[in-house]
Enzyme design. Structure first.
Site, short mmCIF file in Angstrom:
data_model
loop_
_atom_site.label_atom_id
_atom_site.label_comp_id
_atom_site.label_asym_id
_atom_site.label_seq_id
_atom_site.Cartn_x
_atom_site.Cartn_y
_atom_site.Cartn_z
N MET A 1 49.27 30.35 37.59
CA MET A 1 48.38 30.96 38.56
C MET A 1 47.64 29.92 39.35
O MET A 1 46.42 29.96 39.45
CB MET A 1 47.38 31.84 37.84
CG MET A 1 47.12 31.38 36.42
SD MET A 1 46.39 32.63 35.43
CE MET A 1 45.02 33.08 36.47
N PRO A 2 48.36 28.99 39.92
CA PRO A 2 47.67 27.91 40.64
C PRO A 2 47.07 28.40 41.95
O PRO A 2 47.51 29.40 42.53
CB PRO A 2 48.79 26.90 40.94
CG PRO A 2 49.93 27.28 40.05
CD PRO A 2 49.80 28.76 39.85
N ILE A 3 46.03 27.68 42.37
CA ILE A 3 45.47 27.86 43.70
C ILE A 3 45.58 26.50 44.40
O ILE A 3 45.10 25.50 43.87
CB ILE A 3 43.99 28.28 43.65
CG1 ILE A 3 43.85 29.61 42.92
CG2 ILE A 3 43.40 28.39 45.07
CD1 ILE A 3 42.40 29.97 42.59
N TYR B 1 48.55 31.08 44.85
CA TYR B 1 47.86 31.35 46.11
C TYR B 1 47.73 30.02 46.86
O TYR B 1 47.41 28.99 46.25
CB TYR B 1 46.45 31.89 45.87
CG TYR B 1 46.34 33.34 45.46
CD1 TYR B 1 47.41 34.20 45.51
CD2 TYR B 1 45.11 33.86 45.04
CE1 TYR B 1 47.29 35.54 45.14
CE2 TYR B 1 44.98 35.20 44.67
CZ TYR B 1 46.07 36.02 44.73
OH TYR B 1 45.93 37.35 44.36
#
Lengths: 81, 81, 81, 81, 81, 81
Positions: free
Chosen positions: F1-3, F48
């Site tokens: 779930m990297p940003i 994201y």
């Protein structure tokens, strides 16, 4: 009501030191808060300053971790002498 | 698909505690995610929340590290009584 | 002295609206400030909230701009009925 | 002169590893710097990359800490078989 | 290689001005870059400064948009005279 | 779930263009999302990407706004020929 975020590598500026000292942090906080006061008339008490120390292996430059790029730059420099 | 970043000082809210607890973090995450759901109709599963804990010496306020400024405020307050 | 940064896409939640309204922004600010007050005992006046609106073409999801990915998700959904 | 900030959870991608390795970090730095070079003609030496590792309990998703939400998703998935 | 991010409200400091001027921005950039040079020996050319101007309705303080809170503070002040 | 947050100057890469195009943005989003997938096994839909375009006068380098510093570098370069 400015917010100033200062991101620096986690390393020392003096021989034998491997981190930013509390005195250096206090000087950064004072310095940037005074800049905002002097330029934009922001009172010191309305400015928040956040210092983020980033491990060297987490900071990339030149397409590689910073230590590697610094070594590369040092090698290039010495090879042009 | 909001992203909420919460920056707080790394310290406790209860006597004897020196950090934000896992329960408090979970409550912050739930609370701000619900705000985005209630106000902007964002489903809970589309919101990411990042909590950043900042060491007190890395957070500046009033032109100095936060602890110093709090002491100053406390002194001013007691001296006006 | 928390700082809360809320990043949302620049679009409306109601038919006919193409942006987050001033009322919605005020509600977000109030909501997240109250969460910090209720969970960490932070007084409302010590919390700063920054709302950043991000253009849809500047927000990527699923390896593509958000609008494209939403269309893809909608197509997948309708094709499984 | 782009600045790329990569926020990831502090956990491993391989069995037995509980963090992002130095090799993985170097690969991320190289990869995103090359993207900026290839797409926007930015020379590698003008791009800074910051990797921020976020503890799992500090990353919220679905209105709760990420571990809890992952467990919930796993349960939902197994219960629909 | 510090990165300094300065977030300020989008408003003027002089009568008749409604934004931060180019001269003020240049002075902020120079000032904070010099602080990093003087305190941490960082050469000016290694520091990036990003100024982010935030619309007043996007900046919350005291649980409400900044303009409202400033009005409230002004009213409180005048009512105590 | 990297940003992933990509900050770039608001300017064109092609003659006659004064901004990052939608196609370039889509290519950046795809590229960095694929890096995270290839290096950390993150599925594309969990990443994201936020692109922030920064006006040239808001980006400081070398202790001054970027345009000024680029002019200075160009002058230095031509004067050493």
């Amino acid at each position: 009501m400015p917010i100033v975020t200062v991101q620096v590598t986690r390393e020392g500026t003096q021989p034998g030191s491997d981190k930013v000292t509390a005195e250096e942090k206090a000087a950064i906080i004072q310095g940037v808060s005074e800049v905002l006061r002097d330029v934009l008339n922001k009172p010191l008490e309305s400015t928040y300053v956040i210092i983020e120390e980033v491990d060297l292996e987490n900071w990339g430059w030149g397409g590689m971790p910073t230590q590697h790029y610094r070594q590369l730059l040092a090698q290039r420099k010495s090879s042009t002498i």
